[in-house]
Design an enzyme around this catalytic site. Structure first.
Site, PDB file in Angstrom:
ATOM      1  CG  HIS A 146      -2.297   1.161   1.369  1.00 13.76           C
ATOM      2  ND1 HIS A 146      -1.609   2.410   1.793  1.00 13.76           N
ATOM      3  CD2 HIS A 146      -3.462   1.598   1.135  1.00 13.76           C
ATOM      4  CE1 HIS A 146      -2.733   2.558   1.431  1.00 13.76           C
ATOM      5  NE2 HIS A 146      -3.488   2.335   0.717  1.00 13.76           N
ATOM      6  CD  GLU A 173      -5.068   1.253  -3.057  1.00 13.71           C
ATOM      7  OE1 GLU A 173      -6.382   2.162  -2.961  1.00 13.71           O
ATOM      8  OE2 GLU A 173      -4.533   1.739  -2.766  1.00 13.71           O
TER       9      GLU A 173
HETATM   10  P1  PGA Z   1      -8.968   6.073  -0.342  1.00 15.07           P
HETATM   11  O1  PGA Z   1      -8.380   5.396   0.333  1.00 15.07           O
HETATM   12  O2  PGA Z   1     -10.838   5.508  -0.786  1.00 15.07           O
HETATM   13  O3  PGA Z   1      -9.944   6.467   1.325  1.00 15.07           O
HETATM   14  O4  PGA Z   1      -8.647   7.157  -1.154  1.00 15.07           O
HETATM   15  C1  PGA Z   1      -7.912   4.204  -0.758  1.00 15.07           C
HETATM   16  C2  PGA Z   1      -6.647   3.714  -0.193  1.00 15.07           C
HETATM   17  O5  PGA Z   1      -6.411   3.846   0.710  1.00 15.07           O
HETATM   18  O6  PGA Z   1      -6.547   2.284  -0.291  1.00 15.07           O
END
Ligand code: PGA
Length: 258
Positions: free
Chosen positions: A98, A170
């Protein structure tokens, strides 16, 4: 949309919700979602709530996962949690890489590679997160960054193990309170690129690796996102942390898929 695709939808609860809040949330989500079919729904709560959650949640409805793991199996690694410890309580899904791990805790692609290999070797479902920083995007090297993250983190992965692999794209600039949602067309282009890189690494077997999008997914953008050809699922943060809202988001997405 006519083609029905299997959906992957999940949420990482980050360092929010202690044990009782997590259990309350998970129980109500389980209850709301028990009739839902054709999706792999997963929640990744805090480590401390996992044991209790494994005892009271039906993982056929809401699969549970851990936010991180050590690449070592045991030993002098203070503060780490091993695969064996997770398996002992009933967890077999782990997220790695992440952007908060990469940026705040300085994990690099080589660390993620060791974790991915250990997880897959032990038959864990492995959710590998990749994503570029804002500067990568501004200097037009986002795709190069993603290629590098994938090629290093997946180095040495055998084709036979990819059935347990999931990728979450992401972009760091789209995540969290200061994040800006990426446009569906931008995400589609990045997902296409990810699928091309996966094809380069694994050949035709790679077409079964689901690629999820995460970063400020919400009620307003979830439909447009899921309608993109190469988006196989959504990895939702804030918009998922209320069970009822998350259920509404999931239902909305399922309506356009069906
Ligand atoms: P968010 O988080 O939807 O609050 O932007 C996404 C994540 O960190 O996986």
């Amino acid at each position: 949309m006519s083609d029905k695709k299997k959906l992957y939808i999940g949420s990482n609860l980050k360092m929010y919700k202690g044990i009782s809040q997590s259990i309350e949330y998970l129980c109500s989500l389980e209850n709301l979602c028990k009739a839902i079919k054709d999706i792999e729904l997963f929640i990744i709560p805090s480590y401390t709530s996992l044991d209790r959650a494994c005892n009271c949640i039906n993982q056929d409805i809401v699969k549970l996962g851990a936010q991180n793991v050590s690449w070592e199996e045991e030993g002098q690694f203070t503060g780490e949690i091993s695969i064996k410890m997770l398996r002992e309580i009933g967890i077999d899904l782990v997220m790695v890489g992440h952007s908060e791990r990469r940026v705040i805790f300085r994990e690099d692609d080589f660390d993620e590679n060791k974790k991915v290999l250990t997880l897959l070797e032990h038959d864990f479902t492995t959710l590998l997160c990749v994503g570029e920083m804002l500067a990568d995007k501004e200097f037009n090297v986002a795709k190069e960054k993603i290629s590098m993250q994938l090629k290093i983190a997946l180095n040495g992965v055998r084709c036979i193990d990819i059935r347990n692999l999931r990728i979450a794209y992401e972009p760091a600039w789209s995540i969290g309170i200061l994040g800006k949602p990426a446009s569906p067309t931008y995400v589609q282009a990045m997902h296409r690129h990810i699928k091309e890189v996966l094809y380069e690494i694994f050949g035709k077997d790679s077409i079964n690796i689901p690629v999820l999008y995460g970063g400020s997914v919400n009620m307003d953008n979830c439909i447009k996102l899921i309608q993109q050809k190469d988006i196989d699922g959504l990895f939702v943060g804030r918009a998922a942390w209320d069970a009822k809202n998350f259920f509404e988001l999931i239902s909305k997405v399922l309506e356009v898929i069906d």
